[in-house]
Design a protein around this motif. Structure first.
Motif, PDB file in Angstrom:
ATOM      1  N   TYR A  83      17.103 -15.381 -20.128  1.00 42.12           N
ATOM      2  CA  TYR A  83      16.734 -14.003 -19.821  1.00 42.12           C
ATOM      3  C   TYR A  83      15.473 -13.579 -20.567  1.00 42.12           C
ATOM      4  O   TYR A  83      14.689 -12.781 -20.054  1.00 42.12           O
ATOM      5  CB  TYR A  83      17.890 -13.041 -20.106  1.00 42.12           C
TER       6      TYR A  83
ATOM      7  N   TRP B  35      24.079 -10.177 -10.548  1.00 46.04           N
ATOM      8  CA  TRP B  35      23.315 -10.932 -11.543  1.00 46.04           C
ATOM      9  C   TRP B  35      22.633 -12.145 -10.923  1.00 46.04           C
ATOM     10  O   TRP B  35      21.504 -12.477 -11.278  1.00 46.04           O
ATOM     11  CB  TRP B  35      24.200 -11.335 -12.727  1.00 46.04           C
ATOM     12  N   VAL B  36      23.283 -12.801  -9.982  1.00 48.29           N
ATOM     13  CA  VAL B  36      22.625 -13.921  -9.285  1.00 48.29           C
ATOM     14  C   VAL B  36      21.352 -13.417  -8.624  1.00 48.29           C
ATOM     15  O   VAL B  36      20.287 -14.047  -8.731  1.00 48.29           O
ATOM     16  CB  VAL B  36      23.560 -14.579  -8.236  1.00 48.29           C
TER      17      VAL B  36
ATOM     18  N   ASN C 154      17.167 -19.958  -7.725  1.00 51.46           N
ATOM     19  CA  ASN C 154      18.583 -20.006  -7.379  1.00 51.46           C
ATOM     20  C   ASN C 154      19.356 -21.047  -8.194  1.00 51.46           C
ATOM     21  O   ASN C 154      20.486 -20.805  -8.606  1.00 51.46           O
ATOM     22  CB  ASN C 154      18.739 -20.269  -5.883  1.00 51.46           C
TER      23      ASN C 154
ATOM     24  N   LEU D  72      18.650 -12.598 -11.355  1.00 48.57           N
ATOM     25  CA  LEU D  72      18.175 -13.802 -12.035  1.00 48.57           C
ATOM     26  C   LEU D  72      17.341 -14.700 -11.124  1.00 48.57           C
ATOM     27  O   LEU D  72      16.329 -15.259 -11.555  1.00 48.57           O
ATOM     28  CB  LEU D  72      19.362 -14.588 -12.599  1.00 48.57           C
ATOM     29  N   LYS D  73      17.730 -14.830  -9.870  1.00 41.32           N
ATOM     30  CA  LYS D  73      17.009 -15.763  -9.004  1.00 41.32           C
ATOM     31  C   LYS D  73      15.602 -15.277  -8.652  1.00 41.32           C
ATOM     32  O   LYS D  73      14.749 -16.084  -8.300  1.00 41.32           O
ATOM     33  CB  LYS D  73      17.815 -16.115  -7.763  1.00 41.32           C
TER      34      LYS D  73
ATOM     35  N   ALA E 213      19.912 -19.531 -11.581  1.00 45.46           N
ATOM     36  CA  ALA E 213      20.592 -18.234 -11.552  1.00 45.46           C
ATOM     37  C   ALA E 213      22.103 -18.364 -11.374  1.00 45.46           C
ATOM     38  O   ALA E 213      22.873 -17.689 -12.060  1.00 45.46           O
ATOM     39  CB  ALA E 213      20.012 -17.369 -10.438  1.00 45.46           C
TER      40      ALA E 213
ATOM     41  N   LEU F 233      12.862 -14.716 -18.343  1.00 48.55           N
ATOM     42  CA  LEU F 233      12.776 -13.804 -17.207  1.00 48.55           C
ATOM     43  C   LEU F 233      11.976 -12.552 -17.578  1.00 48.55           C
ATOM     44  O   LEU F 233      11.109 -12.115 -16.830  1.00 48.55           O
ATOM     45  CB  LEU F 233      14.184 -13.413 -16.750  1.00 48.55           C
TER      46      LEU F 233
END
Length: 172
Positions: free
Chosen positions: A82, A25-26, A35, A29-30, A38, A85
């Motif tokens: 999200y 997930w990091v 970062n 997300l990043k 995330a 995102l």
């Protein structure tokens, strides 16, 4: 994760059924949030599952993701970030519909849906509302809001804006 193969039909094949984990997930997300955002968001991870399908004829992809977070507050934070995102990931979109804990829009590759309920969030990319409602129901999540039906005397553009459909009565 509920089984959706029977809902998809014979033209779809499952490519993957797995989990990402906090590290995964990091990484996801990043790509879109950086970062610094995330890492704390992924740290709330307690479990996840995803399924990836491909339409064998059109080669379109369908991604279903469920993530369980450690607290409802974390799910609310995940929902907000999200949804941002998803908008960055799908820069060409239409029919944006946003309500508390529910977010959806259309792309040329299908619908994108995000729903958070309690500690769980469900994401569908490349599918349609009917499939999302079915998965949502099978998971026991709250009902999703319905978009308002607007009536208008103005012409309506299709999603690709190539033609105009008139809702007015023809005059002679």
């Amino acid at each position: 994760m509920p089984s959706v193969e029977s809902k998809l039909g014979k033209d779809w094949k499952k490519l993957d059924d797995n989990l990402l984990g906090e590290f995964g997930w990091v990484e996801v997300l990043k790509q879109f949030l950086g970062n610094d955002r995330a890492k704390p968001l992924a740290a709330a991870w307690e479990g996840d599952r995803y399924q990836l399908f491909e339409n064998v004829q059109s080669k379109k992809l369908l991604l279903i993701t469920r993530i369980h977070l450690n607290r409802e507050e974390q799910a609310a934070r995940f929902f907000g970030q999200y949804s941002e995102l998803l908008e960055k990931k799908h820069d060409q979109r239409s029919n944006l519909f946003r309500r508390p804990n529910f977010f959806s829009f259309s792309t040329l590759d299908g619908g994108v849906f995000l729903r958070c309920s309690g500690n769980d969030c469900l994401v569908l990319e490349g599918g349609d509302r009917v499939l999302f409602i079915e998965i949502n129901k099978q998971l026991g999540l709250e009902m999703i809001p319905e978009p308002e039906q607007k009536t208008s005397d103005n012409p309506t553009r299709t999603t690709d804006d190539r033609s105009v459909i008139s809702t007015e009565s023809p005059t002679r």
